[in-house]
Write a protein that holds these residues in place. Sequence first.
Motif, mmCIF file in Angstrom:
data_model
loop_
_atom_site.group_PDB
_atom_site.id
_atom_site.type_symbol
_atom_site.label_atom_id
_atom_site.label_comp_id
_atom_site.label_asym_id
_atom_site.label_seq_id
_atom_site.Cartn_x
_atom_site.Cartn_y
_atom_site.Cartn_z
ATOM 1 N N PRO A 213 -4.797 3.125 5.619
ATOM 2 C CA PRO A 213 -5.778 3.376 4.559
ATOM 3 C C PRO A 213 -5.367 4.494 3.598
ATOM 4 C CG PRO A 213 -6.898 3.012 6.642
ATOM 5 C CD PRO A 213 -5.433 3.096 6.962
ATOM 6 N N ALA A 214 -4.644 5.495 4.084
ATOM 7 C CA ALA A 214 -4.218 6.589 3.209
ATOM 8 C C ALA A 214 -3.205 6.083 2.180
ATOM 9 C CB ALA A 214 -3.629 7.724 4.031
ATOM 10 N N ARG A 215 -2.311 5.230 2.597
ATOM 11 C CA ARG A 215 -1.332 4.674 1.663
ATOM 12 C C ARG A 215 -2.003 3.727 0.668
ATOM 13 N NH1 ARG A 215 4.327 4.980 3.241
ATOM 14 N NH2 ARG A 215 4.478 6.470 4.953
ATOM 15 N N LEU A 216 -2.965 2.970 1.149
ATOM 16 C CA LEU A 216 -3.722 2.115 0.234
ATOM 17 C C LEU A 216 -4.416 2.968 -0.826
ATOM 18 C CD1 LEU A 216 -5.827 -0.971 1.090
ATOM 19 C CD2 LEU A 216 -6.768 0.750 -0.408
ATOM 20 N N ALA A 217 -5.017 4.070 -0.406
ATOM 21 C CA ALA A 217 -5.693 4.963 -1.352
ATOM 22 C C ALA A 217 -4.709 5.539 -2.358
ATOM 23 C CB ALA A 217 -6.391 6.090 -0.593
ATOM 24 N N ALA A 218 -3.487 5.834 -1.921
ATOM 25 C CA ALA A 218 -2.489 6.396 -2.822
ATOM 26 C C ALA A 218 -2.053 5.366 -3.864
ATOM 27 C CB ALA A 218 -1.284 6.883 -2.021
ATOM 28 N N VAL A 219 -1.884 4.121 -3.461
ATOM 29 C CA VAL A 219 -1.523 3.074 -4.414
ATOM 30 C C VAL A 219 -2.680 2.835 -5.382
ATOM 31 C CG1 VAL A 219 -0.999 0.625 -4.659
ATOM 32 C CG2 VAL A 219 0.156 1.973 -2.908
ATOM 33 N N ARG A 220 -3.889 2.824 -4.869
ATOM 34 C CA ARG A 220 -5.063 2.659 -5.720
ATOM 35 C C ARG A 220 -5.136 3.777 -6.751
ATOM 36 N NH1 ARG A 220 -8.112 -0.773 -8.213
ATOM 37 N NH2 ARG A 220 -10.305 -0.232 -8.342
ATOM 38 N N LEU B 201 6.863 -4.249 -3.909
ATOM 39 C CA LEU B 201 6.555 -3.189 -4.872
ATOM 40 C C LEU B 201 6.252 -1.880 -4.146
ATOM 41 C CD1 LEU B 201 4.215 -5.036 -7.417
ATOM 42 C CD2 LEU B 201 6.722 -4.923 -7.355
ATOM 43 N N THR B 202 6.613 -0.772 -4.798
ATOM 44 C CA THR B 202 6.308 0.557 -4.289
ATOM 45 C C THR B 202 5.269 1.213 -5.189
ATOM 46 O OG1 THR B 202 7.984 1.716 -5.594
ATOM 47 C CG2 THR B 202 8.700 0.736 -3.503
ATOM 48 N N ARG B 203 4.777 2.363 -4.740
ATOM 49 C CA ARG B 203 3.814 3.095 -5.552
ATOM 50 C C ARG B 203 4.406 3.452 -6.919
ATOM 51 N NH1 ARG B 203 2.071 8.771 -3.284
ATOM 52 N NH2 ARG B 203 2.479 7.582 -1.373
ATOM 53 N N ALA B 204 5.713 3.731 -6.948
ATOM 54 C CA ALA B 204 6.367 4.098 -8.209
ATOM 55 C C ALA B 204 6.406 2.951 -9.211
ATOM 56 C CB ALA B 204 7.783 4.591 -7.926
ATOM 57 N N HIS C 117 -2.740 -9.074 -14.610
ATOM 58 C CA HIS C 117 -4.116 -8.915 -14.143
ATOM 59 C C HIS C 117 -4.163 -8.211 -12.789
ATOM 60 C CE1 HIS C 117 -4.703 -12.234 -17.113
ATOM 61 N NE2 HIS C 117 -5.715 -11.460 -17.416
ATOM 62 N N TYR C 118 -3.134 -8.463 -11.962
ATOM 63 C CA TYR C 118 -3.085 -7.856 -10.628
ATOM 64 C C TYR C 118 -1.665 -7.470 -10.271
ATOM 65 C CZ TYR C 118 -7.783 -9.681 -10.101
ATOM 66 O OH TYR C 118 -9.116 -9.931 -10.300
ATOM 67 N N LEU C 119 -1.545 -6.422 -9.485
ATOM 68 C CA LEU C 119 -0.290 -6.073 -8.829
ATOM 69 C C LEU C 119 -0.504 -6.193 -7.328
ATOM 70 C CD1 LEU C 119 0.923 -2.936 -10.854
ATOM 71 C CD2 LEU C 119 1.743 -5.306 -11.022
ATOM 72 N N GLY C 120 0.412 -6.878 -6.649
ATOM 73 C CA GLY C 120 0.252 -7.131 -5.227
ATOM 74 C C GLY C 120 1.136 -6.237 -4.374
ATOM 75 N N PHE C 121 0.560 -5.685 -3.321
ATOM 76 C CA PHE C 121 1.272 -4.765 -2.439
ATOM 77 C C PHE C 121 1.048 -5.145 -0.985
ATOM 78 C CE2 PHE C 121 0.382 -2.426 -6.295
ATOM 79 C CZ PHE C 121 1.517 -1.668 -6.526
ATOM 80 N N ARG C 122 2.077 -4.931 -0.170
ATOM 81 C CA ARG C 122 1.955 -5.001 1.282
ATOM 82 C C ARG C 122 2.732 -3.847 1.928
ATOM 83 N NH1 ARG C 122 -1.010 -5.665 5.770
ATOM 84 N NH2 ARG C 122 0.401 -5.474 7.546
ATOM 85 N N GLY C 123 4.051 -3.843 1.810
ATOM 86 C CA GLY C 123 4.848 -2.811 2.467
ATOM 87 C C GLY C 123 4.448 -1.409 2.073
ATOM 88 N N ALA C 124 4.101 -1.212 0.793
ATOM 89 C CA ALA C 124 3.715 0.115 0.317
ATOM 90 C C ALA C 124 2.405 0.592 0.922
ATOM 91 C CB ALA C 124 3.603 0.119 -1.207
ATOM 92 N N GLY D 177 15.643 -6.716 -1.908
ATOM 93 C CA GLY D 177 15.207 -5.855 -2.995
ATOM 94 C C GLY D 177 13.905 -6.295 -3.616
ATOM 95 N N SER D 178 13.356 -5.421 -4.435
ATOM 96 C CA SER D 178 12.038 -5.647 -5.016
ATOM 97 C C SER D 178 12.111 -6.554 -6.236
ATOM 98 C CB SER D 178 11.403 -4.313 -5.405
ATOM 99 O OG SER D 178 12.078 -3.751 -6.508
ATOM 100 N N LEU D 179 10.952 -6.902 -6.732
ATOM 101 C CA LEU D 179 10.827 -7.776 -7.897
ATOM 102 C C LEU D 179 11.693 -7.307 -9.058
ATOM 103 C CD1 LEU D 179 9.187 -10.100 -9.338
ATOM 104 C CD2 LEU D 179 7.606 -8.298 -10.053
ATOM 105 N N ARG D 180 11.672 -6.000 -9.344
ATOM 106 C CA ARG D 180 12.364 -5.482 -10.532
ATOM 107 C C ARG D 180 13.874 -5.444 -10.370
ATOM 108 N NH1 ARG D 180 9.996 -0.113 -12.281
ATOM 109 N NH2 ARG D 180 10.504 -0.714 -14.419
ATOM 110 N N ARG D 181 14.353 -5.685 -9.163
ATOM 111 C CA ARG D 181 15.802 -5.837 -8.979
ATOM 112 C C ARG D 181 16.261 -7.192 -9.480
ATOM 113 N NH1 ARG D 181 19.246 -5.345 -3.267
ATOM 114 N NH2 ARG D 181 21.243 -6.044 -4.139
ATOM 115 N N HIS D 182 15.380 -8.167 -9.445
ATOM 116 C CA HIS D 182 15.744 -9.541 -9.787
ATOM 117 C C HIS D 182 15.393 -9.921 -11.225
ATOM 118 C CE1 HIS D 182 16.752 -10.235 -5.604
ATOM 119 N NE2 HIS D 182 15.612 -9.659 -5.269
#
Length: 244
Positions: free
Chosen positions: A228-235, A195-198, A209-216, A164-169
């Motif tokens: 790149p499209a998913r990166l743009a959506a998170v951005r 982390l997800t886009r949500a 200062h930063y939010l880190g993403f990989r799977g999203a 699970g994600s960070l917010r589950r813990h």
Amino acid sequence: MSRSLAQAAPGLLASVATLTEMAQAIAGGADIVDLKDPARGALGAWRTADLAAAVVRWRALPPGAPPLSATVGDQPLEPGALAAAAARVAATGVPLVKIGFALGPETGAEALAACLAALAPLARAHRLVGVLFADLRPDLALVPRFAQAGFAGIMLDTADKTAGSLRRHLDDRALAGFLSAARAHGLMSGLAGSLTRADAAPLAALGPHYLGFRGALCATGRTGALDPARLAAVRAALRRAAAA
């Protein structure tokens, strides 16, 4: 090298597995490009030669390019192992060196003190970022120790990407407390961990200062290729959160 400690909106830390993904993340507007091999663990390290090649490419970029960070691999909570791994990565010239500390309820202040003492000389010459793992239930009251050892920043992540994600813990109150402690001690702060886009808006509201993403950022999970499209959506989600 880092955003102002007084910034209101978090930057995007994008973890990348290859030199090609590094170029895509830079082109896509990442604020930190994090060199990490997800196939080799939570903080899987790039090979030394690949890190050196990334630094050469990064130094050839125009002024204003986002900084690089690099992980040192999933290391035991042992002073010699951590110091050696961090020194290897720092020697490549990567601006930010991310070091995971597998602290849990039974491995607290004493174990951390020994590791930080071993890393303090390196911290005087390089910008080190400590990473704690929310799913291991670390004592967040230890955050000031990183500032005292000369670290530049502190992050929360997860060790087990299947749990699970960070917010589950950790709930938002605990996360806010972590970030408040980081700010109070002059540490750059970041949140990551499946982390997800949500997650962008609620976590941005806490003031990291930063939010880190990989799977999203990948179409087929964290070990797949960066999209790149998913990166743009998170951005875009981070920008909307900043404007809200």
